[in-house]
Each structure stands twice: as C-alpha cells, then as structure tokens.
Design a protein around this motif. Structure first.
Motif, PDB file in Angstrom:
ATOM      1  N   ASN A  27      -1.071  17.257   2.876  1.00  0.00           N
ATOM      2  CA  ASN A  27      -1.730  15.951   2.836  1.00  0.00           C
ATOM      3  C   ASN A  27      -0.833  14.902   2.192  1.00  0.00           C
ATOM      4  OD1 ASN A  27      -4.042  16.963   4.043  1.00  0.00           O
ATOM      5  ND2 ASN A  27      -4.970  17.542   2.065  1.00  0.00           N
ATOM      6  N   ILE A  28      -0.152  15.300   1.126  1.00  0.00           N
ATOM      7  CA  ILE A  28       0.730  14.354   0.438  1.00  0.00           C
ATOM      8  C   ILE A  28       1.922  14.005   1.322  1.00  0.00           C
ATOM      9  CG2 ILE A  28       2.254  14.069  -1.554  1.00  0.00           C
ATOM     10  CD1 ILE A  28       0.365  15.739  -3.170  1.00  0.00           C
ATOM     11  N   ASP A  87       5.224   7.660   2.712  1.00  0.00           N
ATOM     12  CA  ASP A  87       6.286   7.131   3.563  1.00  0.00           C
ATOM     13  C   ASP A  87       7.626   7.482   2.907  1.00  0.00           C
ATOM     14  OD1 ASP A  87       7.926   5.817   5.267  1.00  0.00           O
ATOM     15  OD2 ASP A  87       7.131   3.804   4.912  1.00  0.00           O
ATOM     16  N   LYS A 103       0.828  -1.210   0.000  1.00  0.00           N
ATOM     17  CA  LYS A 103       0.000   0.000   0.000  1.00  0.00           C
ATOM     18  C   LYS A 103       0.862   1.261   0.000  1.00  0.00           C
ATOM     19  CE  LYS A 103      -2.029   0.956   3.816  1.00  0.00           C
ATOM     20  NZ  LYS A 103      -2.944   0.940   4.995  1.00  0.00           N
ATOM     21  N   GLU A 104       1.866   1.341   0.877  1.00  0.00           N
ATOM     22  CA  GLU A 104       2.714   2.532   0.939  1.00  0.00           C
ATOM     23  C   GLU A 104       3.556   2.684  -0.326  1.00  0.00           C
ATOM     24  OE1 GLU A 104       2.545   4.756   3.226  1.00  0.00           O
ATOM     25  OE2 GLU A 104       1.061   3.635   4.392  1.00  0.00           O
ATOM     26  N   GLN A 144       2.128  13.985   4.478  1.00  0.00           N
ATOM     27  CA  GLN A 144       1.757  13.169   5.623  1.00  0.00           C
ATOM     28  C   GLN A 144       1.415  11.740   5.225  1.00  0.00           C
ATOM     29  OE1 GLN A 144      -1.415  15.282   7.555  1.00  0.00           O
ATOM     30  NE2 GLN A 144      -0.091  16.966   8.262  1.00  0.00           N
ATOM     31  N   THR A 145       0.854  11.554   4.056  1.00  0.00           N
ATOM     32  CA  THR A 145       0.425  10.214   3.655  1.00  0.00           C
ATOM     33  C   THR A 145       1.555   9.393   3.038  1.00  0.00           C
ATOM     34  OG1 THR A 145      -0.272  11.122   1.513  1.00  0.00           O
ATOM     35  CG2 THR A 145      -1.950  10.946   3.262  1.00  0.00           C
ATOM     36  N   LYS A 179       1.383   4.176  -3.066  1.00  0.00           N
ATOM     37  CA  LYS A 179       1.168   5.614  -2.896  1.00  0.00           C
ATOM     38  C   LYS A 179       2.384   6.400  -3.388  1.00  0.00           C
ATOM     39  CE  LYS A 179      -1.926   5.326   1.121  1.00  0.00           C
ATOM     40  NZ  LYS A 179      -2.089   5.671   2.562  1.00  0.00           N
TER      41      LYS A 179
END
Length: 654
Positions: A145-146, A151, A113-114, A148-149, A117
């Motif tokens: 937002n980017i 990794d 998932k990470e 923070q989301t 992204k």
C-alpha cells in the motif's frame, strides 16, 4: 626666425647671469638662493664645506622622504566620519507586513499532496526505533500500500538519506526508501567528515542527497545536526520545484489577501484600511503589503513623535491554515525601509509574535558616504556592472538587490535556469526537477562557493546615501484574558459578519510603529586630507628641515630652466661643430677662389685651335677665322671677400 631671436636672447641672459657651464650655474645658485645651507657650502673652508654639504644633503633627503609620505597619505583618500544630530519633521518610513507562511494550506494542498505523503512516510522511518547498532530501511516490499501510494519518482530526484556513523572510518549511507546500503567503497560516495555529532549516543545523521542528475555518482550530501533542519530543507527544495511551475497570478490567489489579513488600521488620528497598502509578491512570504511606499502618492509625514502619532495595525495570520512542513515559525514578518525601495524581509525583517501587542519605537540614522575616489559607492547603481533584476518593481538601487541579481545571473549562466526565490530576466524559466534534474546540486554548489560569492561582492557597490531605521521593540500579551472575549467578538463580526467567534489568540497580532523622537542622526564622511592640507604639510616639512619657502622652490625651478637652456645651447653648438667638420672633410685644402672655379668650368668650344703643320697641299687659315663672340670675362679676383681693415685702406687710398 623668431625662434632664433628667442634663443639668442636666452644666450645673452645666461651671459649676464649664471654662466655658460653647469658648474658656473650651480655656484651662482648657491650664492644667490634663500635656502639655508647651499651658501655655506661655497663660502666656508674645506672642512666646514664638507660638513655643510653633508648636512644639506641629509636634510634634503629627509624633506623628500617626508614629502613622499605626505603625498602617499593624500593619494590614499582617507575619510573621517562625523556625527551630527538634527531635529525636523520626518517622513514616516515605508512599512511592509507579511505572513510568515507564504500560502494557505487549504489552497496549495492539492499541489503538495504527494510531497506530504513522502515526508510523512519518511518521518515514520526516521522515528522508528533502531535494531541493535544498525539502521534498517523501510521495508517497501512488504508494504504494497505504501509503495503504491508514494511517488518515488519525486523522492528519487532529491532523496533523504541516513548516515550510519557507528564506524566513523567507514560510514554507511542508507536511503530511507531503498533496501541497498552503500558505503565508501561502493558507487555512492561517502559524505565528507563533519564534526556536528552532538552526543556519543547519536550514531546517525539525516542528510539531503543532491546529485548532478538522477542516477549519477557525482553527488554531495548536505548534513544537518537535527533531523528537523534536514526535513525543512528537503521540503523547501521539493516545494520550490513544484511551485516554480505555477503561474504568478495563481500563486497570488493562493496567498493571504489584504482584506483577510489586515483587520484594522489607524495612522495618527486618521483611519486607514487595506486599500492604503500596496500589494507585492514575495517568494519567501507570499503576498506582502506595504504602507506608505510612495509609489503612487506622496510619502506621509509624521506630525509628532510618540505612539499616538504612529501606525497601528491589527493583523490576522490564520495560523490554523499554515503549511505544516514549510513554515515552522508562526507570526508576522515586518520591515521598515525607505520609500521606493524593495523590502528584503529575509535579511532585514523582524518577527511579531501572535497573541501579543508589539510596539516598535523608531530612530533614524542618515548615512552620507563620499563617492569616488574616497569610496567605491554608487549614487543610483548606473555604474554597477550587474543588471538589476528588481528594476521591474521600479524600486531604487540597493546592495541587497545587486547581490541577489548577481547570484541569479550566475545561476542562469552555470545551471541554465533561475531560482524561484529571485526575479527572472526575459526568456529564462525557473528551475524544476523535470526540466532541470540537477538544479538542486548546481544551486547548492553555487551557494556554498566562496569564489562565486566573492565575485558578486566585488561587482556590487554600496549606496552613497542611505537611511537606516533603528528599532526599539517591546511586547505584551494582547488581548488580556479579561478583554479577549469582547475583542474577538467584535473583530470576528467585522471580518466575517458573524456573531460566532472565528478568531483566537493564536492568529491575532497588534502592531504599534512610531517615532520615538524627532532627533535624527547624520553620519557623514569628509575627506581626511585635502589639497590645502597637502600644501601646508609639504611647506611645513620644507621650512623645518631646510628653512625654505615657496620662493625657494621657485628659485630651484629657475635653476632647472637655466640648466635646460645650457643643455639646448650645447646641443646646438655640437650640431654646428658637426656640420663644420663635414664641410672640412669635403674640402681638405684651402677653398678655391671664384676665378678658379670659373676656369674649371670654361667651355672649350669657344677656344682657338692650334695651327700646326698642315697636311700637304693645304695652308693654315688662322687669319680667316671670325672673332670670338662676347666680351672677355671680368677679373673675378676682385670679388674675393677681404678683411675689413684691408677694405678700409683701399677706400682711403682712393
């Protein structure tokens, strides 16, 4: 004593035959040999003698020169290849089928998932329009937002960078998720000059940045012509690090199961199913299934050539569940190989396209190589210095297994961990970004090193006996538009027990694998030169230039033995002469007689004392002394060795 008699007999033989000196021996040989030329040297006049001596020496030199060439050719151990065609009932090959996608995306998505992204944000940055002639990084500070989301710790381990080449002498390296730009003069080194720019309008490249460890200046850049290649390579490196920490049983569970993938099976006239396949885990393709591997039961024979007597499969590859950034190709990966051999699909496999019926006609080539000293091949790999890491599958030796085992061993030795794509020896772990931050840098350097590759090539050996399957491939759309409705209904019902159609053309593959004919070709090696060839060639050259034969060689050997005997006798004579010289040096005059030696050793204690004038008042008492004990010595002069003629005269006189 026996050795002395043997030498004496040899001396008598030399007296009767060649002679005492080397010259006499050589003359005797020239006069008695059957080789042409030497006789004329001793029988002709001075001028012809010189001519025949020159010709004999010239042709003898030619003979030895030709002999050297022939012996060198024999010792080179050349081989000749022969092709023979036979006809017999043959074993059906082992057939390995895999999905081009290793895992179901629905199963592995939580792990990736990470990573997904990150690549989506990177693609958004790559595809945004450039402003003027420069490339601007993604403004993370203005997009909380980017930031923070994402990794970014995962990104910084193996980042993607853009290389601005508007000024080719001073390229600018831009990290996609950083605001600083670096050039050749800064800490981040510029990539090496490459010639993979495809057009004048394209002024940047996408590259993967690999560093020895995070924050290090010791970095390399893997440049790519297309951003699609760079994204795929980056995703493979990152996913390899993630999946290497997943247990094997969990990876098998996330792959495609046999009952879901193999919808129908027919071998000749006999039905089969997924239970007739052996499951193995392949790092590149996930779960793979092998038909007729021959591990647990005897290999199947093919009764007749032709499509009706081969293997027919219908596969479901579930293309809708592919990992979007890992598998860019859709289809089934398959390979034909020998029983009990490991399938290396990445090198020797072929793709079967979805929505088609693929027919594969097979021809068999059997290779038989000669072993040492004719070639450096091996029968079973026991004489190869590389430990075979694929022996855990109980498979036979192959050069592909050796090369991969060698690479894995080198990586463990240099990088301290093993690559996810190869088996591991005991006590070693797979590489990942957390435990081994610089593994990708080490792996890339090792893979591109010519020296390391040459080391493995020199260490591994080809197999002496091998079977290769030559394939003739043809394809057609399947099913046709007229029949796809009922076929998909039936297959969906058999798999899911549902009246709804759950299959479509994008996920269905039909395979037909069969022998085209029972003719097989055997390519075998045989020695180009044998000992019989060598002897006949040596004799031919000797007979052509010198008119000689084997008997002439025996005569030449005899003269060498005679020369050795003469040498030994001369050495013995020299040793005897040296011994006599030492004896003469000890007695410079004539040797003494026995009586003289006896007189020289007479004991004076038994001799009379002279009676001279006695002292006053005493008288000489010579008469009162007792007689000397013993008898007088004999006349030792009679024992002197005299010549035989004197002894004969004395005996006649008596």
């Amino acid at each position: 004593m026996k050795l002395k008699k043997y030498f004496v007999r040899a001396l008598h033989r030399l007296q009767k035959g060649p002679g005492y000196t080397y010259k006499e021996l050589l003359v005797w040989y020239c006069d008695n040999t059957n080789t042409h030329g030497p006789k004329r040297i001793i029988k002709e006049g001075p001028k012809k003698k010189f001519v025949w001596f020159f010709l004999t020496l010239l042709f003898a030199s030619l003979v030895f020169w030709q002999w050297g060439i022939l012996i060198n050719t024999y010792l080179s151990y050349n081989v000749t290849s022969s092709l023979s065609i036979g006809f017999k009932t043959m074993k059906f090959p082992a057939v390995t089928v895999c999905n081009a996608n290793p895992f179901k995306y629905s199963e592995v998505k939580p792990l990736l998932k990470e990573l997904d992204k990150l690549i989506e944000a990177a693609l958004e940055r790559i595809l945004q329009p450039t402003q003027g002639d420069s490339i601007l990084p993604l403004p993370l500070n203005s997009s909380d937002n980017i930031s923070q989301t994402l990794d970014l710790r995962l990104w910084n381990q193996i980042p993607l960078v853009l290389i601005d080449e508007h000024d080719k002498d001073h390229p600018v390296i831009v990290d996609i998720f950083e605001t600083n730009q670096t050039g050749p003069g800064n800490q981040t080194a510029a990539p090496p000059d490459t010639s993979n720019t495809t057009s004048e309008g394209k002024k940047y490249k996408l590259a993967v940045k690999l560093c020895n460890h995070e924050g290090s200046n010791d970095c390399i850049y893997r440049n790519f012509t297309s951003a699609a290649q760079a994204v795929t390579e980056w995703y493979i490196l990152q996913s390899t690090s993630i999946l290497s920490k997943v247990p094997l049983q969990e990876r098998i569970r996330m792959g495609y199961q046999a009952e879901d993938m193999i919808l129908a099976c027919l071998y000749g006239a006999e039905p089969c199913n997924y239970k007739n396949f052996t499951q193995i885990y392949h790092p590149d393709h996930g779960n793979c299934y092998i038909f007729n591997w021959g591990m647990d039961e005897e290999a199947l024979n093919s009764s007749n050539p032709g499509a009706e007597f081969g293997l027919k499969l219908i596969l479901d590859i579930s293309q809708q569940d592919y990992i979007p950034y890992l598998s860019s190709a859709a289809g089934a990966r398959l390979m034909l190989h020998q029983q009990k051999s490991f399938p290396f699909l990445k090198d020797q496999g072929i793709y079967a396209m979805a929505g088609t019926e693929t027919s594969i006609g097979v021809l068999v080539d059997e290779l038989e190589r000669m072993g040492y000293p004719y070639s450096d091949c091996t029968m079973n790999g026991s004489d190869v210095p590389v430990k075979n890491l694929y022996s855990e599958y109980n498979t036979s030796y192959s050069i592909q297994a050796c090369l991969r085992s060698c690479f894995q061993n080198r990586m463990i030795e240099i990088c301290g961990c093993g690559h996810y794509m190869f088996p591991l020896p005991e006590g070693v772990n797979y590489c990942n970004n957390e435990d081994n931050p610089g593994w990708a840098y080490c792996y890339s350097s090792l893979r591109s090193s010519i020296g390391h590759r040459q080391f493995c090539i020199d260490s591994c050996k080809e197999t002496c006996n091998d079977t290769q399957y030559k394939m003739t491939i043809s394809m057609a759309d399947w099913p046709s538009e007229a029949s796809e409705d009922w076929i998909f209904h039936i297959l969906s019902y058999e798999r899911d027990m549902s009246t709804n159609v759950t299959l479509d053309r994008n996920g269905i593959i039909k395979l037909n694998i069969y022998f085209q004919e029972y003719n097989y070709r055997t390519i075998s090696e045989s020695a180009a030169t044998t000992i019989v060839w060598l002897l006949s060639s040596l004799g031919g050259q000797f007979g052509f230039w010198m008119g000689g034969s084997v008997l002439c060689l025996i005569e030449f050997g005899e003269i060498i033995i005679d020369s050795l005997w003469i040498t030994i006798i001369n050495v013995i004579s020299w040793c005897k002469g040296l011994k006599q010289k030492r004896a003469q040096a000890r007695y410079p005059d004539a040797p003494p007689t026995v009586s003289e030696l006896v007189e020289a050793h007479t004991n004076l204690g038994f001799q009379h004392e002279d009676c001279r004038a006695p002292p006053s008042g005493e008288t000489c008492r010579e008469e009162a002394l007792p007689p000397e004990p013993g008898t007088p010595p004999p006349n030792y002069d009679s024992l002197r060795v005299q010549p035989l003629d004197v002894l004969d005269v004395d005996s006649d006189t008596e």
